[in-house]
Design a protein around this motif. Structure first.
Motif, PDB file in Angstrom:
ATOM      1  N   TYR A   1       0.830  -1.209   0.000  1.00 31.05           N
ATOM      2  CA  TYR A   1       0.000   0.000   0.000  1.00 31.05           C
ATOM      3  C   TYR A   1       0.863   1.256   0.000  1.00 31.05           C
ATOM      4  CZ  TYR A   1      -2.959   3.782   1.648  1.00 31.05           C
ATOM      5  OH  TYR A   1      -3.587   4.996   1.771  1.00 31.05           O
ATOM      6  N   LEU A   2       1.944   1.252   0.781  1.00 33.82           N
ATOM      7  CA  LEU A   2       2.817   2.424   0.857  1.00 33.82           C
ATOM      8  C   LEU A   2       3.483   2.713  -0.490  1.00 33.82           C
ATOM      9  CD1 LEU A   2       4.571   1.913   4.318  1.00 33.82           C
ATOM     10  CD2 LEU A   2       2.799   3.586   3.743  1.00 33.82           C
ATOM     11  N   VAL A   3       3.913   1.657  -1.177  1.00 32.63           N
ATOM     12  CA  VAL A   3       4.519   1.843  -2.492  1.00 32.63           C
ATOM     13  C   VAL A   3       3.489   2.394  -3.472  1.00 32.63           C
ATOM     14  CG1 VAL A   3       5.645   0.697  -4.441  1.00 32.63           C
ATOM     15  CG2 VAL A   3       6.242   0.054  -2.100  1.00 32.63           C
ATOM     16  N   ASN A   4       2.284   1.839  -3.434  1.00 27.48           N
ATOM     17  CA  ASN A   4       1.205   2.326  -4.300  1.00 27.48           C
ATOM     18  C   ASN A   4       0.851   3.776  -3.985  1.00 27.48           C
ATOM     19  OD1 ASN A   4       0.521   0.290  -6.160  1.00 27.48           O
ATOM     20  ND2 ASN A   4      -0.584  -0.857  -4.611  1.00 27.48           N
ATOM     21  N   LYS A   5       0.758   4.079  -2.702  1.00 29.21           N
ATOM     22  CA  LYS A   5       0.395   5.448  -2.280  1.00 29.21           C
ATOM     23  C   LYS A   5       1.426   6.451  -2.768  1.00 29.21           C
ATOM     24  CE  LYS A   5      -2.100   8.412   0.127  1.00 29.21           C
ATOM     25  NZ  LYS A   5      -1.381   9.627  -0.288  1.00 29.21           N
ATOM     26  N   SER A   6       2.637   6.010  -2.926  1.00 30.70           N
ATOM     27  CA  SER A   6       3.701   6.892  -3.388  1.00 30.70           C
ATOM     28  C   SER A   6       3.767   6.969  -4.908  1.00 30.70           C
ATOM     29  CB  SER A   6       5.049   6.405  -2.847  1.00 30.70           C
ATOM     30  OG  SER A   6       6.095   7.238  -3.278  1.00 30.70           O
ATOM     31  N   MET A   7       3.641   5.803  -5.605  1.00 32.28           N
ATOM     32  CA  MET A   7       3.998   5.776  -7.024  1.00 32.28           C
ATOM     33  C   MET A   7       3.006   5.160  -7.997  1.00 32.28           C
ATOM     34  SD  MET A   7       8.030   4.857  -6.595  1.00 32.28           S
ATOM     35  CE  MET A   7       7.766   3.936  -5.079  1.00 32.28           C
ATOM     36  N   SER A   8       1.803   4.840  -7.569  1.00 27.42           N
ATOM     37  CA  SER A   8       0.848   4.221  -8.488  1.00 27.42           C
ATOM     38  C   SER A   8       0.088   5.275  -9.298  1.00 27.42           C
ATOM     39  CB  SER A   8      -0.154   3.363  -7.714  1.00 27.42           C
ATOM     40  OG  SER A   8      -1.168   2.897  -8.594  1.00 27.42           O
ATOM     41  N   THR A   9       0.225   5.200 -10.618  1.00 25.34           N
ATOM     42  CA  THR A   9      -0.517   6.111 -11.485  1.00 25.34           C
ATOM     43  C   THR A   9      -1.985   5.708 -11.583  1.00 25.34           C
ATOM     44  OG1 THR A   9       0.147   4.791 -13.407  1.00 25.34           O
ATOM     45  CG2 THR A   9       1.493   6.726 -12.871  1.00 25.34           C
ATOM     46  N   TYR A  10      -2.313   4.535 -11.030  1.00 23.19           N
ATOM     47  CA  TYR A  10      -3.699   4.064 -11.066  1.00 23.19           C
ATOM     48  C   TYR A  10      -4.476   4.441  -9.809  1.00 23.19           C
ATOM     49  CZ  TYR A  10      -2.496   1.416 -15.235  1.00 23.19           C
ATOM     50  OH  TYR A  10      -2.118   1.076 -16.506  1.00 23.19           O
TER      51      TYR A  10
ATOM     52  N   PRO B   1      -5.765   7.628  -7.877  1.00 21.57           N
ATOM     53  CA  PRO B   1      -5.931   9.073  -8.062  1.00 21.57           C
ATOM     54  C   PRO B   1      -5.324   9.916  -6.954  1.00 21.57           C
ATOM     55  CG  PRO B   1      -7.979   7.897  -8.501  1.00 21.57           C
ATOM     56  CD  PRO B   1      -7.046   6.909  -7.885  1.00 21.57           C
ATOM     57  N   ASN B   2      -5.263   9.357  -5.738  1.00 22.50           N
ATOM     58  CA  ASN B   2      -4.753  10.128  -4.600  1.00 22.50           C
ATOM     59  C   ASN B   2      -3.304   9.810  -4.246  1.00 22.50           C
ATOM     60  OD1 ASN B   2      -7.190  11.543  -4.134  1.00 22.50           O
ATOM     61  ND2 ASN B   2      -8.052   9.752  -3.083  1.00 22.50           N
ATOM     62  N   SER B   3      -2.618   9.069  -5.105  1.00 23.69           N
ATOM     63  CA  SER B   3      -1.209   8.791  -4.835  1.00 23.69           C
ATOM     64  C   SER B   3      -0.391  10.059  -5.060  1.00 23.69           C
ATOM     65  CB  SER B   3      -0.703   7.678  -5.748  1.00 23.69           C
ATOM     66  OG  SER B   3      -0.657   8.120  -7.094  1.00 23.69           O
ATOM     67  N   ASP B   4       0.807  10.079  -4.500  1.00 23.64           N
ATOM     68  CA  ASP B   4       1.674  11.244  -4.669  1.00 23.64           C
ATOM     69  C   ASP B   4       2.001  11.488  -6.141  1.00 23.64           C
ATOM     70  OD1 ASP B   4       1.652  11.569  -1.966  1.00 23.64           O
ATOM     71  OD2 ASP B   4       3.664  10.766  -1.612  1.00 23.64           O
ATOM     72  N   ILE B   5       2.298  10.413  -6.864  1.00 23.55           N
ATOM     73  CA  ILE B   5       2.669  10.578  -8.260  1.00 23.55           C
ATOM     74  C   ILE B   5       1.500  11.090  -9.097  1.00 23.55           C
ATOM     75  CG2 ILE B   5       2.132   8.231  -9.069  1.00 23.55           C
ATOM     76  CD1 ILE B   5       4.778   8.327 -10.632  1.00 23.55           C
ATOM     77  N   SER B   6       0.282  10.650  -8.778  1.00 23.89           N
ATOM     78  CA  SER B   6      -0.892  11.117  -9.514  1.00 23.89           C
ATOM     79  C   SER B   6      -1.132  12.604  -9.265  1.00 23.89           C
ATOM     80  CB  SER B   6      -2.134  10.312  -9.111  1.00 23.89           C
ATOM     81  OG  SER B   6      -2.037   8.973  -9.563  1.00 23.89           O
ATOM     82  N   LYS B   7      -0.938  13.015  -8.029  1.00 29.26           N
ATOM     83  CA  LYS B   7      -1.102  14.439  -7.704  1.00 29.26           C
ATOM     84  C   LYS B   7      -0.039  15.281  -8.401  1.00 29.26           C
ATOM     85  CE  LYS B   7      -3.244  13.594  -3.187  1.00 29.26           C
ATOM     86  NZ  LYS B   7      -3.075  13.698  -1.709  1.00 29.26           N
ATOM     87  N   ILE B   8       1.183  14.780  -8.431  1.00 31.01           N
ATOM     88  CA  ILE B   8       2.262  15.492  -9.123  1.00 31.01           C
ATOM     89  C   ILE B   8       1.969  15.581 -10.617  1.00 31.01           C
ATOM     90  CG2 ILE B   8       4.696  15.350  -9.787  1.00 31.01           C
ATOM     91  CD1 ILE B   8       5.193  14.100  -6.994  1.00 31.01           C
TER      92      ILE B   8
END
Length: 329
Positions: free
Chosen positions: A56-65, A67-74
């Motif tokens: 979950y932590l990896v997804n929360k940081s880098m998952s483009t799938y 919407p609320n992940s860090d990478i999606s926000k960036i």
């Protein structure tokens, strides 16, 4: 009576100590695929919850799938995001491989991954060379930087996609966790990528199969490799591809130099390293974009890498290459 009690207790301790420790197995879903973990733990602990939390932590940081992940926000233009240590490490690893491959490995290729229909965003209809060239303006890892835990982009449209390295990195995160729990013998397989440490339940090297590049959906073994304190990643375009109405084939490995999803002469690339699976993942993906000849040239410059390549030769036949420092069975 007290001596008898002590003697019985002593026998109990000895019997527990002599009891063989079984290897534990965990299974689950992660990053759009499945994972299988085999590990030896002297305390026989079940780490399922911890593994799922790490995923979950990896997804929360880098998952483009997500919407609320860090990478999606960036990717959406949020400049307030402070990235975590996971994102920072993957960014740093990506920059290293980007430099080594002269830009063929490039996580800013995301806008074209989406355009060709292999990402989470809407694809571009009737994508031609003119549209591709327009989108290439937003591709280039030299157009982004990380400073004080913040990402700075030359263009707001730049779209990060770490999928070519994040799966391997997720394996590394789990492996490092097991090592903190004093698990020295384990194998983690996630979507075909592997991190192996120590030995298996037979006290020998882990044996892993390398698949044939079958395009019909079937699975068969090409070679067997033995792993001890190694990480392995494979990449290929024989499963994830699209064919348009004109019969043209488009593969998911986008060439970061051209922006096109065209197939190279390399059918499959397997890379083995002594370090992290993320590195093997990144190199394997890079080879698919390089093609056979450039991959061989790269391997000659990097003898620390082990590789097995399956390619189409000049006669149109399927051939293979095994680096001299790799033994296959």
């Amino acid at each position: 009576m007290q001596k008898l009690f002590i003697f019985i207790s002593f026998l109990f301790i000895i019997s527990c100590a002599d009891k063989p420790v079984k290897y534990k197995k965990l299974h689950g879903n992660a990053f759009g695929t499945t994972y299988n973990i085999t590990y030896k733990d002297g305390l026989n602990r079940d780490f399922t919850k911890q593994v799922d939390s790490l995923i979950y932590l990896v997804n929360k940081s880098m998952s483009t799938y997500m919407p609320n992940s860090d990478i999606s926000k960036i990717n959406k233009g949020d400049t307030t995001i402070l990235v975590d240590k996971l994102f920072t490490e993957v960014f740093t690893k990506s920059d290293k491989i980007y430099q080594e491959t002269e830009g063929l490995f490039d996580p800013t290729i995301g806008i074209l991954v989406n355009a060709w229909g292999f990402g989470p965003e809407k694809s571009v209809e009737k994508l031609d060379s003119i549209k591709v060239n327009e989108l290439m303006k937003y591709v280039g890892f030299n157009k982004v930087r990380l400073k004080d835990n913040k990402i700075f982009k030359e263009y707001q449209e730049i779209y990060f996609d770490f999928n070519a390295i994040a799966k391997g990195y997720g394996i590394d995160v789990i492996g490092r966790f097991l090592e903190t729990k004093n698990c020295k013998n384990y194998l983690i397989e996630l979507g075909g990528e592997i991190r192996a440490r120590g030995v298996n339940s037979l006290n020998s090297e882990w044996r892993v199969a390398i698949e044939n590049p079958n395009t019909d959906g079937t699975r068969s073994v090409n070679k067997i490799v033995k792993l001890k304190n190694k990480s392995l990643a494979s990449s290929g375009n024989y499963r994830k591809f699209k064919i348009d109405e004109n019969g043209r084939k488009y593969v998911h490995t986008i060439n970061a130099k051209t922006g096109f999803a065209t197939e190279s002469d390399l059918l499959g690339a397997t890379v083995i390293v002594s370090g992290d699976c993320a590195d093997a993942d990144g190199y394997a993906t890079s080879f698919m974009a390089m093609g056979y000849e450039k991959s061989i040239q790269f391997l000659n410059k990097h003898p620390e890498l082990q590789a097995y390549l399956i390619y189409i030769d000049e006669n149109g036949s399927t051939s293979s290459f095994t680096s001299e420092n790799l033994s296959l069975y």
